[in-house]
Design a protein around this motif. Sequence first.
Motif, PDB file in Angstrom:
ATOM      1  N   VAL A 346      45.829  60.185  72.923  1.00 26.60           N
ATOM      2  CA  VAL A 346      46.606  59.430  71.938  1.00 26.60           C
ATOM      3  C   VAL A 346      47.577  58.485  72.651  1.00 26.60           C
ATOM      4  CG1 VAL A 346      48.355  59.617  70.114  1.00 26.60           C
ATOM      5  CG2 VAL A 346      46.400  61.187  70.144  1.00 26.60           C
ATOM      6  N   THR A 347      48.253  58.995  73.667  1.00 22.91           N
ATOM      7  CA  THR A 347      49.209  58.171  74.417  1.00 22.91           C
ATOM      8  C   THR A 347      48.512  56.979  75.065  1.00 22.91           C
ATOM      9  OG1 THR A 347      50.513  60.176  74.860  1.00 22.91           O
ATOM     10  CG2 THR A 347      50.975  58.241  76.208  1.00 22.91           C
ATOM     11  N   HIS A 348      47.343  57.211  75.641  1.00 21.13           N
ATOM     12  CA  HIS A 348      46.587  56.145  76.290  1.00 21.13           C
ATOM     13  C   HIS A 348      46.126  55.121  75.256  1.00 21.13           C
ATOM     14  CE1 HIS A 348      44.182  54.763  79.829  1.00 21.13           C
ATOM     15  NE2 HIS A 348      43.440  54.216  78.882  1.00 21.13           N
ATOM     16  N   ALA A 349      45.626  55.600  74.123  1.00 21.20           N
ATOM     17  CA  ALA A 349      45.151  54.688  73.079  1.00 21.20           C
ATOM     18  C   ALA A 349      46.280  53.789  72.585  1.00 21.20           C
ATOM     19  CB  ALA A 349      44.556  55.489  71.918  1.00 21.20           C
ATOM     20  N   HIS A 350      47.460  54.358  72.422  1.00 19.13           N
ATOM     21  CA  HIS A 350      48.604  53.556  71.966  1.00 19.13           C
ATOM     22  C   HIS A 350      48.976  52.519  73.024  1.00 19.13           C
ATOM     23  CE1 HIS A 350      52.878  52.618  71.171  1.00 19.13           C
ATOM     24  NE2 HIS A 350      52.504  52.694  69.898  1.00 19.13           N
ATOM     25  N   ALA A 351      48.993  52.936  74.290  1.00 12.07           N
ATOM     26  CA  ALA A 351      49.372  52.006  75.366  1.00 12.07           C
ATOM     27  C   ALA A 351      48.385  50.846  75.492  1.00 12.07           C
ATOM     28  CB  ALA A 351      49.459  52.766  76.693  1.00 12.07           C
ATOM     29  N   ARG A 352      47.115  51.111  75.200  1.00 15.91           N
ATOM     30  CA  ARG A 352      46.095  50.084  75.315  1.00 15.91           C
ATOM     31  C   ARG A 352      45.907  49.287  74.026  1.00 15.91           C
ATOM     32  NH1 ARG A 352      45.524  48.083  79.522  1.00 15.91           N
ATOM     33  NH2 ARG A 352      43.375  47.437  79.141  1.00 15.91           N
ATOM     34  N   GLY A 353      46.616  49.679  72.954  1.00 14.30           N
ATOM     35  CA  GLY A 353      46.485  48.961  71.695  1.00 14.30           C
ATOM     36  C   GLY A 353      45.207  49.275  70.948  1.00 14.30           C
ATOM     37  N   TRP A 354      44.658  50.457  71.174  1.00 16.40           N
ATOM     38  CA  TRP A 354      43.466  50.896  70.448  1.00 16.40           C
ATOM     39  C   TRP A 354      43.941  51.651  69.200  1.00 16.40           C
ATOM     40  CZ3 TRP A 354      41.164  53.334  75.516  1.00 16.40           C
ATOM     41  CH2 TRP A 354      40.871  52.287  76.424  1.00 16.40           C
TER      42      TRP A 354
END
Length: 727
Positions: A346-354
């Motif tokens: 979830v954290t990665h998806a938010h950082a990448r704008g997914w």
Amino acid sequence: MPSFPDGQLFVDLNGAEERPAAVGEVLGDFLVALGVARGRLSDDEAGRTRQFRTELADRRVLIILDNAASEQQVSALMPGGSSCAVLITSRSVLATLAVDERVALSGLDEGTAWDLLRRIGGVDRVDEDPGAGREVVRLCGGLPLALRIAGARLATFPARTVGSFARDLADDHRRLDVLSLGERSVRAVFRSGYQALPSLQQQAFRLLSALDAPDLPAWALSPLLDVNADAAEACLEGLLLAHLVQARRGEAGGQRIVLHDLARGFSKERAAEQPADESDSAVRRLLGALLSAADAADAQLRPAGARQGGRDAAVRYPLPDNTMAGDVWEAVEWFEAERVVLVAAVTHAHARGWWELCWELTDAMSIALEHQWRWDISCQLHELALDAAGHLGNGGARAALLRNLGEALRDGGSDVGRAAECFSEAIALFHSSGDAHGESDALGNLGILQRQQGELQNAAQTLTAAESLFRALPLERGLAWTLREKAVISRHHTHYTEALAQLDQAEALFAANEETRGVGWILRTRADTEKESTVGGCPLPRRWYTGPWPGRPVPSPPAQDPRWAAARTHYEHAAQLLHAVRDHRGHTWTTLGLADMALYDGDPTAAALISRALEETDACGDHRGHSRALTVQALLHAEAHCLSDAITLTEQALAGPRDHVGAAQASFRLARLYGAVGRQHDALHALHESRTHHRTAGMPFPDLPDTELCRTLNRPIPRARRFRRHQ
């Protein structure tokens, strides 16, 4: 050494270096050490091997081949007979080499690593700042080579403080640079293993560090590489043979891939050399696979189906059926095993704008986080997901996430005011979009919050509205939970027959839908109802309070009432079911009920039960449960004649979250404690507070003036005989 009287031969074969030691040269050095003149050495490698074995035929020699590169390198250095012994170390498995015994060496433990650093770096040098020294040990991760280089640096540059070295080592971007000195380098060791891999395995190694998680399930290689399960398994075997990754058995079964922190740093360096879309494409596939698996596990925890529509925009990645949760037990275990990975996703998806992946992953794991009491994690993730929903302009996603966030805020007790706001906005959003599933669920959750706060009249109205929607849909799961909540309200109003009838309906619905967790909560609530009906809802055992109480039965021990025995049986059954589905919160409240029964019985097991409940509620942040547990512990302290401690504990309980029902009980108990120590003014104040809370919640209370009622509380504290005997 006594077993090898003819000597020892040692060589570093430089297996981790770019150019391993040449076998012919090593054989030449060995032969000279054994007394062969250089002029008599054979010119080729095969000839020197024959000479070596001939020289060893009648000798007992220990041969140590350190840092071997391959089976081919080692084979030429093996003696021909059995009189000698060979000890080989290698980063490679040397799988085809015939040996008597293999020993897999893990990293050094903290104590051994600390001793090694001090021995190489200097005892006085390292001890001048032991905190920084311990940090160096931690950052080296038990890797002997890293520790040797760190120690050598400290010894070589004495003017540099240990603290400054630890700070340099803590920099992720510089760590491998720092762990290099002369010809020794941690990076070189990793590079040697990496360069020997085929291209697909190199790609796998690069991608394993893309998600910031301590480990990954072995099946993750399939979506990362976009290959089938067999190819992914073969790739993992190659990485394990190269010792670039480790594997461990997960608690829920199956292998998990672990990257050492230093290997992770090297993996990130190699990944940075590749086009950015390699990593992005791979991680999107992995997150899509995690979402597919989370959907399947979530469906097992929600047997009646999703609580709202619209969670279907993110691209899923298909996974084999054997990686999916097939029942509720597997679902619970899967979420436990993958929680850290999902948080990282979830954290990665938010950082990448997914944005779709961010909010849908969060929603898929919301129920599991509730079961696990991970309210702080749930709140953090839902804040990210709400931001994602805002970027999408997705009102349905916002409604669902607000409902979930309200649950986390309510059950964690961190901000019940904001929880109410979340539920109210979610209800409005669901209603405006025509999502009756979502609206009914949000209404039910708001009703739970109102009931927990002791706003029983408002809660009853909200739950009735939810019940109407659930019946119209129909949605049996939601209806069952709503009936359970209404039964709790009926119990607080001492309408016990009505409460049991509502619980009968709810239990039948849960059983029909095979929802074990729901059945466990019904059994726990049934036990609460049977217990309270036996004592008429009076907050104190009869040995503590003999004054009037509305609905209190004739003076007789509760244990003589069959409802009391039924309550104990239902609590015990509920505890088994809730423990099985890992519902920590439900299980802890069941423990609280059993502790309360033990208190009324004067049973010494109350102390152990309440200690366990306090540990669980404190560890998981259940503030309401913790406050309830404190009041039971307070009475146990009082019966041990520790009145001062008992009063302090009860005051602490009342300082907890606002809850009219809990405060009504705790205030009455506090009034009794104040009365026992002659604090009449405080007793009257606590009694007034208890009356106010009872009336606010619509719960019965003795119809006597406070001054008259207070006189019934001014008696010495009893001491239960069985409790006293076990002190």
